[in-house]
Design a protein around this motif. Structure first.
Motif, PDB file in Angstrom:
ATOM      1  N   ARG A 103       0.811  -1.211   0.000  1.00 32.06           N
ATOM      2  CA  ARG A 103       0.000   0.000   0.000  1.00 32.06           C
ATOM      3  C   ARG A 103       0.850   1.269   0.000  1.00 32.06           C
ATOM      4  NH1 ARG A 103      -5.035  -1.927   0.854  1.00 32.06           N
ATOM      5  NH2 ARG A 103      -5.910   0.177   0.965  1.00 32.06           N
ATOM      6  N   ALA A 104       2.133   1.139  -0.317  1.00 33.33           N
ATOM      7  CA  ALA A 104       3.006   2.310  -0.276  1.00 33.33           C
ATOM      8  C   ALA A 104       2.850   3.178  -1.523  1.00 33.33           C
ATOM      9  CB  ALA A 104       4.455   1.873  -0.108  1.00 33.33           C
ATOM     10  N   MET A 105       2.622   2.560  -2.681  1.00 34.65           N
ATOM     11  CA  MET A 105       2.561   3.327  -3.919  1.00 34.65           C
ATOM     12  C   MET A 105       1.139   3.839  -4.145  1.00 34.65           C
ATOM     13  SD  MET A 105       3.978   2.322  -7.716  1.00 34.65           S
ATOM     14  CE  MET A 105       2.611   1.277  -8.242  1.00 34.65           C
ATOM     15  N   PRO A 106       0.964   5.125  -4.450  1.00 35.08           N
ATOM     16  CA  PRO A 106      -0.386   5.657  -4.672  1.00 35.08           C
ATOM     17  C   PRO A 106      -0.981   5.155  -5.980  1.00 35.08           C
ATOM     18  CG  PRO A 106       1.262   7.332  -5.146  1.00 35.08           C
ATOM     19  CD  PRO A 106       2.000   6.163  -4.558  1.00 35.08           C
ATOM     20  N   LEU A 107      -2.109   4.474  -5.876  1.00 35.44           N
ATOM     21  CA  LEU A 107      -2.829   4.010  -7.062  1.00 35.44           C
ATOM     22  C   LEU A 107      -4.246   3.628  -6.671  1.00 35.44           C
ATOM     23  CD1 LEU A 107      -2.823   0.731  -6.569  1.00 35.44           C
ATOM     24  CD2 LEU A 107      -0.646   0.831  -7.727  1.00 35.44           C
ATOM     25  N   ASN A 108      -5.057   3.330  -7.683  1.00 36.04           N
ATOM     26  CA  ASN A 108      -6.444   2.938  -7.469  1.00 36.04           C
ATOM     27  C   ASN A 108      -6.491   1.455  -7.132  1.00 36.04           C
ATOM     28  OD1 ASN A 108      -9.190   2.480  -7.542  1.00 36.04           O
ATOM     29  ND2 ASN A 108      -9.532   3.744  -9.342  1.00 36.04           N
ATOM     30  N   ARG A 109      -6.850   1.127  -5.895  1.00 42.34           N
ATOM     31  CA  ARG A 109      -6.861  -0.262  -5.440  1.00 42.34           C
ATOM     32  C   ARG A 109      -8.273  -0.824  -5.388  1.00 42.34           C
ATOM     33  NH1 ARG A 109      -2.548   2.035  -2.956  1.00 42.34           N
ATOM     34  NH2 ARG A 109      -0.688   0.744  -2.718  1.00 42.34           N
ATOM     35  N   THR A 110      -8.381  -2.141  -5.595  1.00 39.63           N
ATOM     36  CA  THR A 110      -9.633  -2.839  -5.375  1.00 39.63           C
ATOM     37  C   THR A 110      -9.714  -3.186  -3.897  1.00 39.63           C
ATOM     38  OG1 THR A 110      -9.548  -3.759  -7.618  1.00 39.63           O
ATOM     39  CG2 THR A 110     -11.022  -4.825  -6.046  1.00 39.63           C
ATOM     40  N   GLN A 111     -10.649  -2.575  -3.183  1.00 44.47           N
ATOM     41  CA  GLN A 111     -10.659  -2.638  -1.727  1.00 44.47           C
ATOM     42  C   GLN A 111     -11.360  -3.876  -1.170  1.00 44.47           C
ATOM     43  OE1 GLN A 111      -9.051  -0.413   0.159  1.00 44.47           O
ATOM     44  NE2 GLN A 111      -8.444   0.856  -1.572  1.00 44.47           N
ATOM     45  N   ASP A 112     -12.421  -4.352  -1.833  1.00 44.36           N
ATOM     46  CA  ASP A 112     -13.198  -5.459  -1.271  1.00 44.36           C
ATOM     47  C   ASP A 112     -13.893  -6.213  -2.401  1.00 44.36           C
ATOM     48  OD1 ASP A 112     -15.429  -3.835  -1.995  1.00 44.36           O
ATOM     49  OD2 ASP A 112     -15.363  -2.852  -0.029  1.00 44.36           O
ATOM     50  N   GLY A 113     -14.721  -7.201  -1.998  1.00 41.05           N
ATOM     51  CA  GLY A 113     -15.403  -8.014  -2.990  1.00 41.05           C
ATOM     52  C   GLY A 113     -16.358  -7.227  -3.860  1.00 41.05           C
TER      53      GLY A 113
ATOM     54  N   ALA B 139       8.972   1.641  -3.921  1.00 39.54           N
ATOM     55  CA  ALA B 139       8.495   2.533  -2.867  1.00 39.54           C
ATOM     56  C   ALA B 139       9.012   2.114  -1.500  1.00 39.54           C
ATOM     57  CB  ALA B 139       6.963   2.560  -2.858  1.00 39.54           C
ATOM     58  N   HIS B 140       9.477   0.852  -1.386  1.00 37.00           N
ATOM     59  CA  HIS B 140      10.024   0.359  -0.121  1.00 37.00           C
ATOM     60  C   HIS B 140      11.544   0.399  -0.105  1.00 37.00           C
ATOM     61  CE1 HIS B 140       6.056  -1.112   1.103  1.00 37.00           C
ATOM     62  NE2 HIS B 140       5.920  -1.515  -0.142  1.00 37.00           N
ATOM     63  N   ALA B 141      12.140   1.000  -1.125  1.00 35.92           N
ATOM     64  CA  ALA B 141      13.604   1.063  -1.219  1.00 35.92           C
ATOM     65  C   ALA B 141      14.025   2.514  -1.383  1.00 35.92           C
ATOM     66  CB  ALA B 141      14.107   0.215  -2.386  1.00 35.92           C
ATOM     67  N   PRO B 142      14.083   3.275  -0.292  1.00 37.75           N
ATOM     68  CA  PRO B 142      14.421   4.707  -0.390  1.00 37.75           C
ATOM     69  C   PRO B 142      15.749   4.968  -1.092  1.00 37.75           C
ATOM     70  CG  PRO B 142      13.641   4.153   1.813  1.00 37.75           C
ATOM     71  CD  PRO B 142      13.821   2.853   1.096  1.00 37.75           C
ATOM     72  N   ALA B 143      16.687   4.037  -0.976  1.00 36.87           N
ATOM     73  CA  ALA B 143      17.989   4.249  -1.610  1.00 36.87           C
ATOM     74  C   ALA B 143      17.886   4.250  -3.128  1.00 36.87           C
ATOM     75  CB  ALA B 143      18.972   3.168  -1.156  1.00 36.87           C
ATOM     76  N   LEU B 144      16.821   3.642  -3.680  1.00 37.85           N
ATOM     77  CA  LEU B 144      16.660   3.574  -5.128  1.00 37.85           C
ATOM     78  C   LEU B 144      15.764   4.673  -5.675  1.00 37.85           C
ATOM     79  CD1 LEU B 144      16.258  -0.290  -5.594  1.00 37.85           C
ATOM     80  CD2 LEU B 144      18.312   1.096  -5.870  1.00 37.85           C
ATOM     81  N   LEU B 145      15.194   5.482  -4.808  1.00 39.86           N
ATOM     82  CA  LEU B 145      14.345   6.585  -5.247  1.00 39.86           C
ATOM     83  C   LEU B 145      15.208   7.728  -5.759  1.00 39.86           C
ATOM     84  CD1 LEU B 145      11.597   6.500  -2.476  1.00 39.86           C
ATOM     85  CD2 LEU B 145      11.460   5.654  -4.822  1.00 39.86           C
TER      86      LEU B 145
END
Length: 398
Positions: A140-150, A317-323
């Protein structure tokens, strides 16, 4: 005895004939998928990393800006944000034009002949909708449109709101184009009107709005493939023609910004020059052996890149050194291109690995189902002696 004069050249009276696969078309698809990955790298990683939040960056020197110059984080973010936004009338409209061009013969065939194309793309969309919904429910780190539930998952099967909307649109567009094939002019007029009016419709989701706005490009190429061939003719790649189209596109973009047209209306207006520019650029690149060959190979394998690049980008998004490194303007400016190229390479490698372990059903109908489909849509990637790798080039790649 004089020779008989040559017979006059007959006009193209068979627009429903399936177009031959041409290098420029695969080059165009390869360039489009690169632009898609670059767009997501910019909007979902680059701008948030430099600005600390998603959304359009501020102008340098404003209160929200991190500095006062174009080489400060806000300036770099704005450069890439504006460049990616400017390419919008080329990126997806050209993608759908090429897809419609290859579907020109299909939409005129009997309904049973559509089963393989529609079934394969629908299968791949459903499979990856489930997989990515599960993946992004955890990541959930990257901002995008997610499918939240059924409930949202079912809604996405009816009207796509996720990044997979292109696959969903291909299914709907082929069916619609076949339904309306007897009324091509009225269909194109209605599709253009829908594109122009989408900004005034109560559709808040950008991806769902995109499904409405891009049918006109697919339908135009499917109903008028001779127009696409003409725009992508041998003379299209001449440097003078390409430069003229670039100048026209830039001028039209500047006029649109000054006029302030709504998003969907300006997409339609700008694509009038953006699509010919994209076709001309594809022809020009196809004439350059190394670049053209590489892009054509990528264009024949857009599907795995399309479905795999988002989860791969999300890992960054979980690798700050690569940003993007804010301390090095040159490296920060080049970061989106490097990341997009690396993501594409990893996607293709991962695709080969998945095929090697027998997971080709992730990219095509399972073999028993595909075997029952009619043979009327046979073509590159549809099966046969080329093996599993060929079968994974679904309708989205033809």
């Amino acid at each position: 005895m004089t020779a008989a004069p040559p017979a006059p050249r007959q006009p193209d009276r068979q627009p429903d004939r399936q177009p031959d696969r041409q290098v420029w078309a695969d080059v165009a698809k390869g360039a489009c998928i690169l632009l898609v990955v670059l767009h997501h790298a910019v909007g979902k990683l680059y701008v948030p990393a430099l600005m600390g939040e998603p959304g359009p960056p501020p102008l340098p020197g404003t209160d929200r800006a991190a500095g006062d110059g174009w080489l400060d984080p806000s300036g770099l973010a704005l450069v890439w944000y504006e460049l990616s936004a400017a390419l919008k009338p080329v990126r997806m409209p050209l993608f759908f034009v090429v897809s419609g061009f290859f579907a020109a013969g299909v939409v005129r065939r009997p309904w049973p002949a559509l089963r393989r194309r529609v079934g394969t793309t629908a299968w791949v969309y459903a499979v990856w909708l489930l997989l990515l919904a599960a993946y992004f429910s955890v990541e959930r780190a990257m901002p995008l449109n997610r499918t939240q539930d059924g409930a949202e998952l079912l809604a996405d099967l009816v009207w796509a709101s996720t990044g997979l909307w292109f696959l969903y649109a291909l299914v709907v567009y082929v069916v619609l184009a076949r339904l309306l094939v007897r009324w091509p002019r009225a269909t194109l007029a209605g599709a253009a009107l829908l594109t122009a009016a989408t900004s005034w419709l109560p559709v808040d989701d950008l991806n769902r709005a995109a499904v409405l706005t891009h049918f006109v490009f697919f339908a135009w190429a499917a109903y008028r493939p001779q127009d696409v061939r003409r725009l992508a003719g041998p003379a299209a790649g001449r440097p003078g023609r390409v430069l003229l189209l670039v100048a026209g596109f830039v001028a039209l973009l500047a006029a649109q910004r000054a006029a302030g047209l709504p998003g969907s209306a300006d997409l339609l207006v700008l694509a009038v020059v953006g699509v010919p520019l994209g076709l001309a650029g594809a022809v020009a690149l196809a004439e350059r052996p190394r670049v053209g060959t590489a892009l054509a190979r990528l264009g024949a394998l857009t599907l795995p890149v399309y479905v795999l690049h988002s989860p791969l980008l999300a890992l960054l998004a979980h690798a700050p050194a690569l940003l993007p490194p804010p301390g090095s303007p040159v490296l920060a400016l080049a970061w989106p291109v490097v990341v997009a190229a690396a993501a594409v390479a990893v996607c293709l490698a991962l695709h080969r690995l998945l095929l090697a372990v027998g997971l080709d059903w992730l990219f095509a109908l399972p073999r028993p189902v595909a075997a029952r489909a009619p043979a009327g849509l046979s073509g590159p990637g549809s099966g046969g002696p080329r093996g599993a790798r060929a079968r994974t080039r679904s309708a989205a790649d033809r």
